[in-house]
Write a protein that holds these residues in place. Structure first.
Motif, PDB file in Angstrom:
ATOM      1  N   TYR A 162     -44.117 -47.463 -13.552  1.00  0.00           N
ATOM      2  CA  TYR A 162     -43.583 -47.941 -12.279  1.00  0.00           C
ATOM      3  C   TYR A 162     -42.862 -46.822 -11.525  1.00  0.00           C
ATOM      4  CZ  TYR A 162     -40.347 -50.345  -9.109  1.00  0.00           C
ATOM      5  OH  TYR A 162     -39.613 -50.731  -8.011  1.00  0.00           O
ATOM      6  N   LEU A 163     -42.067 -46.023 -12.246  1.00  0.00           N
ATOM      7  CA  LEU A 163     -41.265 -44.979 -11.618  1.00  0.00           C
ATOM      8  C   LEU A 163     -42.085 -43.783 -11.151  1.00  0.00           C
ATOM      9  CD1 LEU A 163     -38.191 -44.944 -14.054  1.00  0.00           C
ATOM     10  CD2 LEU A 163     -38.243 -45.814 -11.707  1.00  0.00           C
ATOM     11  N   PHE A 164     -43.097 -43.378 -11.938  1.00  0.00           N
ATOM     12  CA  PHE A 164     -43.838 -42.152 -11.642  1.00  0.00           C
ATOM     13  C   PHE A 164     -45.171 -42.384 -10.936  1.00  0.00           C
ATOM     14  CE2 PHE A 164     -40.911 -40.779 -14.942  1.00  0.00           C
ATOM     15  CZ  PHE A 164     -40.530 -39.521 -14.493  1.00  0.00           C
ATOM     16  N   PHE A 165     -45.780 -43.549 -11.105  1.00  0.00           N
ATOM     17  CA  PHE A 165     -47.105 -43.789 -10.522  1.00  0.00           C
ATOM     18  C   PHE A 165     -47.148 -45.016  -9.630  1.00  0.00           C
ATOM     19  CE2 PHE A 165     -47.921 -41.368 -14.441  1.00  0.00           C
ATOM     20  CZ  PHE A 165     -48.633 -40.312 -13.914  1.00  0.00           C
ATOM     21  N   ASN A 166     -45.982 -45.577  -9.336  1.00  0.00           N
ATOM     22  CA  ASN A 166     -45.892 -46.758  -8.464  1.00  0.00           C
ATOM     23  C   ASN A 166     -46.774 -47.900  -8.952  1.00  0.00           C
ATOM     24  OD1 ASN A 166     -44.105 -45.544  -6.551  1.00  0.00           O
ATOM     25  ND2 ASN A 166     -45.845 -44.403  -5.713  1.00  0.00           N
ATOM     26  N   GLU A 167     -46.936 -47.999 -10.275  1.00  0.00           N
ATOM     27  CA  GLU A 167     -47.709 -49.106 -10.824  1.00  0.00           C
ATOM     28  C   GLU A 167     -46.961 -50.415 -10.593  1.00  0.00           C
ATOM     29  OE1 GLU A 167     -48.658 -48.347 -14.889  1.00  0.00           O
ATOM     30  OE2 GLU A 167     -49.982 -46.661 -14.421  1.00  0.00           O
ATOM     31  N   VAL A 168     -47.737 -51.462 -10.349  1.00  0.00           N
ATOM     32  CA  VAL A 168     -47.137 -52.758 -10.020  1.00  0.00           C
ATOM     33  C   VAL A 168     -46.373 -53.315 -11.214  1.00  0.00           C
ATOM     34  CG1 VAL A 168     -47.609 -55.138  -9.329  1.00  0.00           C
ATOM     35  CG2 VAL A 168     -48.957 -53.256  -8.362  1.00  0.00           C
TER      36      VAL A 168
END
Length: 291
Positions: A251-257
């Protein structure tokens, strides 16, 4: 010492979550070449430590430990195959049955009894994994089925190595365990690295080396140290926190949902682990003294 070992395993599990970030950042090196870095870096570092401290590379029941090294190499290969052929959800859920397998194998081969409450927390933690990935694709198509079989194979192989190394944990330093875990993989994955080394970029070689150090030295160093003082089932259950860490780093590094399922599953895993730590401290099981 037992309390420090518990928190060491927890720290190792949280650090392990960075592996996905590093692997996803590597573009010019294929999966099997990354596996070579994963085994070569910790082997080289520990071998240097052994030479400096006068520790013989092969001593004691080293034949048994080499069997563990072979199984671990198979585990790494099957783990990579699982993520290549099936979805992350399929692979993660099936691979993380390994702590349950450790509890079963530990009972059969190590005589470790798991309390009913601890078994309940183990199952509850696994259900947290299922909940976290319940909104991901889950398929039984031929390609997915092959990946799922590989994930189960990797899970069993991982459980087998944990129980095997646990049976010898009193006779070796935790760093020696890392050496035996990885040494065969250096030679097994070397041909793949040689074939793909020509296209490797400097930055990716650096990331591969970093991955080998973090996953091979930090994570398993803390895990094997914890395994010296904790039951195999307890140490393995604590490693479920790696999933929570991996989701947060994604979530923090790849903006994964960060879905509701993942949040609820993560909270369930964390709550179960906190209850396990509390239960383990209250039970006051005698520590295993390292020789």
């Amino acid at each position: 010492m037992k309390g420090k070992a518990t928190y060491g395993v927890v720290l190792g599990a949280l650090i392990a979550g960075t592996s996905g970030v590093i692997i996803k950042s590597i573009d010019s090196i294929d999966a099997t070449s990354i596996a070579w870095f994963r085994t070569a870096v910790p082997t080289a570092i520990v071998f240097a430590w052994m030479l400096l401290n006068g520790v013989k590379p092969f001593r004691g029941n080293y034949r048994k430990m080499m069997v563990g090294a072979l199984i671990n190499s198979l585990r790494i290969y099957l783990y990579l195959i699982a993520f290549i052929y099936t979805s992350i959800g399929n692979a993660v859920i099936l691979f993380y049955t390994w702590p349950i397998m450790v509890a079963l194998l530990g009972f059969l081969f190590l005589g470790e009894k798991v309390a009913k409450y601890q078994s309940f927390l183990l199952v509850l933690t696994f259900l947290g994994i299922v909940l976290a990935y319940s909104d991901k694709p889950f398929s039984f198509e031929s390609r997915d089925f092959l990946g799922m079989l590989a994930a189960l194979g990797a899970s069993f192989a991982n459980a087998a190595t944990v129980v095997l190394f646990k049976s010898e944990v009193e006779n070796y330093h935790s760093l020696e365990m890392i050496f035996y875990q990885n040494v065969l993989g250096v030679f097994i994955f070397l041909p793949f690295f040689i074939m793909g080394a020509g296209n490797a970029e400097i930055v990716d070689i650096g990331l591969g080396t970093l991955f080998g150090f973090i996953a091979g030295i930090l994570v398993f160093g803390l895990f094997f140290h914890g395994l010296t003082y904790l039951k195999a089932a307890t140490a393995s259950t604590l490693m479920y926190l790696e999933v929570v860490s991996a989701v947060l780093f994604g979530y923090l590094f790849f903006n994964e949902v960060l879905s509701v399922h993942m949040v609820l599953g993560g909270l369930l895993i964390m709550a179960s682990n906190l209850l396990l730590i509390r239960f383990d401290r209250k039970k006051n099981v005698p520590e295993i003294k390292h020789k």
